[in-house]
Scaffold this active site. Structure first.
Site: not given
Ligand SMILES: *Cc1c(COP(=O)(O)O)cnc(C)c1O
Length: 378
Positions: A36, A134, A166, A222, A268, A315, A317
């Site tokens: 992702k 979540r 998760h 995952r 700046y 800055c 850029d």
């Molecule tokens: C981003 C994500 C992961 C991967 O998490 P990492 O800590 O980068 O390994 C796995 N599962 C879900 C639901 C995520 O949102």
């Protein structure tokens, strides 16, 4: 061959080898490589190809659009998309053989509707909220979700291929919330089985759990961050502790070098003022490229043989580095972060200085920075 002001150099061999190492660690569990957010900034499609070359069984993304981009690039591996909203491109996903997560009845209904209009069963992963609060169905909502899924499955509209959740604090090995979430996940699995579901993929482990928590591996892990060679548990040692190697090197080529007198205000706000005649170098990367403005006068880069702190404000850029009496030329490379081989800072060094996590440092590298690829990961 043209040369660009800045570049994120991605070592695809490192991605491939990191995934192979993670797969070995998690075996016999399968591995879903999470790609992702443009492969955590590394480039989603090349990262996905390298991950598959390293033995990833499956890919994971947040949005359906990301999964469809993988399909458009010709990748046929199983892909799960888990963050969807009402009216999303569910039908396109089902038609493209993208697996979808449902953590609420409305999402399951959307998926079932898409399956009916598409004329093919949708592969669904039911998501349980085991304590992150979540996405996913709470323990109170879970019985209704699995019952609805079982009914859709009996109708041939969906196939429940996965049950998943998760973790909230996997990066704090031993934290009591981890055992509580494992127990809650076990209960969710039991209820799914009691409802007649037989998911072949039970999955819970993100990168930190893949690295530190064998009990969380189930049928598939995952990991995201660790595929890119960064560690979510830096307190346990550098990436090499786990056989990982950072894949991204961010560099800028000097757009200017000049002598200035003592007392020159730099960038700046003049938050940095030279205390003697000195040489300033101009690095063409800024917050428009994802270099945090909070790195002003804090983060370091490797330039002209050693690490040097950013002088004054970052800055949009560009930013300035004070070289003292050392020499550099326009076009020389300033390394912001990389694997650390040449003495350059790492993404973890940046994260520590900026009170954030390495995930954010690599993922925020902006679209303006070209990604270039080395290695034979593809
Ligand atoms: C981003 C994500 C992961 C991967 O998490 P990492 O800590 O980068 O390994 C796995 N599962 C879900 C639901 C995520 O949102």
């Amino acid at each position: 061959m043209s040369v660009t002001p800045a570049e994120a150099r991605i070592d695809l061999d490192a991605v491939r080898d990191n995934v192979a190492a993670l797969r070995g660690r998690a075996a016999p569990a399968a591995l879903m490589a999470v790609v992702k957010a443009d492969g955590y900034g590394h480039g989603m499609v090349p990262a996905a190809r390298a991950a598959l070359a390293g033995g990833a069984h499956q890919l994971g993304v947040a949005h359906i659009a990301e999964a469809l981009a993988l399909r458009a690039a010709g990748l046929r591996a199983p892909v799960l998309a888990w963050l969807t909203t009402p009216g999303d491109r569910y039908a396109d996903a089902v038609a493209a053989d993208v697996e979808l997560s449902a953590g609420a009845g409305w999402a399951l209904d959307e998926i079932a509707h898409a399956a009916r209009t598409t004329g093919r069963a949708a592969a669904v992963h039911l998501k349980a909220d085991t304590g992150l609060s979540r996405g996913g169905a709470t323990p109170a909502e879970w019985p209704d979700l699995v019952a609805a899924a079982a009914k859709y499955e009996a109708d041939g509209v969906v196939q429940v291929v996965g049950v998943w959740s998760h973790l909230a604090r996997a990066d704090e090995p031993g934290h009591p919330s981890i055992a509580r979430q494992l127990a809650a996940f076990g209960a969710a699995l039991d209820q799914a089985a009691a409802a007649g579901l037989r998911p072949r993929l039970r999955h819970l482990a993100n990168s930190p759990a893949t690295l530190t928590l064998p009990a969380a591996r189930y049928d598939m892990v995952r990991p995201g961050l660790a595929c890119y060679g960064l560690t979510p548990v830096p307190q346990l040692g550098p990436p090499a502790t786990f056989g990982l190697r950072p894949a991204m090197t961010l560099l800028g080529r000097l757009a200017g070098v000049k002598r200035v007198p003592a007392g020159a205000g730099v960038s700046y706000g003049h938050t940095y003022v030279t205390d003697r005649e000195t040489t300033l170098a101009l690095v063409p990367l800024g917050y428009g490229d994802g270099v945090p403005r909070a790195a002003s006068s804090r983060a370091e880069v490797l330039l002209a043989g050693r690490r040097r702190r950013i002088a004054g404000r970052v800055c949009m850029d560009q930013f300035v580095v004070d070289l003292g009496d050392d020499a550099a030329s326009p076009g020389d490379e300033a390394l912001l972060f990389g694997p650390g081989d040449a003495g350059e800072p790492t993404a973890q060094d940046w994260a520590r200085l900026l009170d954030t996590i390495s995930y954010e440092i690599v993922t925020r590298v902006g679209a303006r920075v070209p990604r270039t690829y080395t290695g034979t990961g593809v």
